[in-house]
Motif scaffolding. Structure first.
Motif, PDB file in Angstrom:
ATOM      1  N   GLY A   1      58.218  -5.681   9.150  1.00 59.75           N
ATOM      2  CA  GLY A   1      58.455  -7.053   9.559  1.00 59.75           C
ATOM      3  C   GLY A   1      57.189  -7.877   9.712  1.00 59.75           C
ATOM      4  O   GLY A   1      57.257  -9.106   9.843  1.00 59.75           O
ATOM      5  N   GLY A   2      56.054  -7.207   9.698  1.00 58.29           N
ATOM      6  CA  GLY A   2      54.787  -7.902   9.856  1.00 58.29           C
ATOM      7  C   GLY A   2      54.290  -8.526   8.566  1.00 58.29           C
ATOM      8  O   GLY A   2      54.962  -8.476   7.523  1.00 58.29           O
ATOM      9  N   SER A   3      53.102  -9.101   8.654  1.00 57.58           N
ATOM     10  CA  SER A   3      52.511  -9.812   7.507  1.00 57.58           C
ATOM     11  C   SER A   3      51.063  -9.392   7.298  1.00 57.58           C
ATOM     12  O   SER A   3      50.375  -8.999   8.248  1.00 57.58           O
ATOM     13  N   LEU A   4      50.640  -9.497   6.059  1.00 52.13           N
ATOM     14  CA  LEU A   4      49.244  -9.316   5.683  1.00 52.13           C
ATOM     15  C   LEU A   4      48.922 -10.302   4.569  1.00 52.13           C
ATOM     16  O   LEU A   4      49.804 -10.684   3.797  1.00 52.13           O
ATOM     17  N   ARG A   5      47.660 -10.669   4.471  1.00 53.34           N
ATOM     18  CA  ARG A   5      47.200 -11.515   3.378  1.00 53.34           C
ATOM     19  C   ARG A   5      46.064 -10.814   2.660  1.00 53.34           C
ATOM     20  O   ARG A   5      45.001 -10.587   3.249  1.00 53.34           O
ATOM     21  N   LEU A   6      46.313 -10.455   1.433  1.00 51.30           N
ATOM     22  CA  LEU A   6      45.289  -9.826   0.609  1.00 51.30           C
ATOM     23  C   LEU A   6      44.493 -10.893  -0.124  1.00 51.30           C
ATOM     24  O   LEU A   6      45.034 -11.916  -0.536  1.00 51.30           O
ATOM     25  N   SER A   7      43.210 -10.612  -0.304  1.00 49.42           N
ATOM     26  CA  SER A   7      42.335 -11.482  -1.090  1.00 49.42           C
ATOM     27  C   SER A   7      41.691 -10.667  -2.202  1.00 49.42           C
ATOM     28  O   SER A   7      41.468  -9.463  -2.055  1.00 49.42           O
ATOM     29  N   CYS A   8      41.388 -11.346  -3.295  1.00 49.41           N
ATOM     30  CA  CYS A   8      40.686 -10.719  -4.412  1.00 49.41           C
ATOM     31  C   CYS A   8      39.588 -11.676  -4.846  1.00 49.41           C
ATOM     32  O   CYS A   8      39.868 -12.693  -5.489  1.00 49.41           O
TER      33      CYS A   8
END
Length: 125
Positions: free
Chosen positions: A15-22
């Motif tokens: 249910g949580g969130s993450l933001r990946l960057s490249c």
């Protein structure tokens, strides 16, 4: 020398969130179609999302992440993002970003010219 460097992975509860960057360097960034792939232990690498060159007018998603993940790109920063919401345990995998100059199916991993080293995402129930 071309480099793609992922960041933003981690461990979250369902249910949580993450933001990946490249973050990218060494390539004519806006000329490349970009993609996010993932690979779980014992499974093949699979396409998660893709975004078109030059400006990201077109985006594509695997059915398993539609409505939960959002891909975007910032050409000025030569950085691509993957916002992941409503995470599920089955999203657990190593996530890779990739870039390609050619057209064709965004899911075809062999078509990508450059890859990052990956960032681990772990979702617990």
């Amino acid at each position: 020398q071309v480099q793609l460097v992922e960041s933003g992975g981690g461990s979250v509860q369902a249910g949580g969130s993450l933001r990946l960057s490249c973050a990218s360097s060494g390539l004519t960034y806006s000329s490349y179609t970009l993609g996010w792939f993932r690979q779980a232990p014992g499974k093949e690498r699979e396409g998660v999302a893709g975004i078109s060159a030059p400006s990201g007018t077109l985006t594509w998603y695997d059915d398993s992440v539609k409505g939960r993940f959002t891909i975007s790109r910032d050409n000025a920063k030569t950085t691509m993002y993957l916002q992941m919401n409503s995470l599920k345990p089955e999203d657990t995998a190593m996530y890779y970003c990739a870039a390609k100059r050619n057209n064709g199916d965004w899911r075809r991993a062999t078509a990508y010219n450059y890859w990052g080293q990956g960032t681990q995402v772990t979702v617990s129930s």
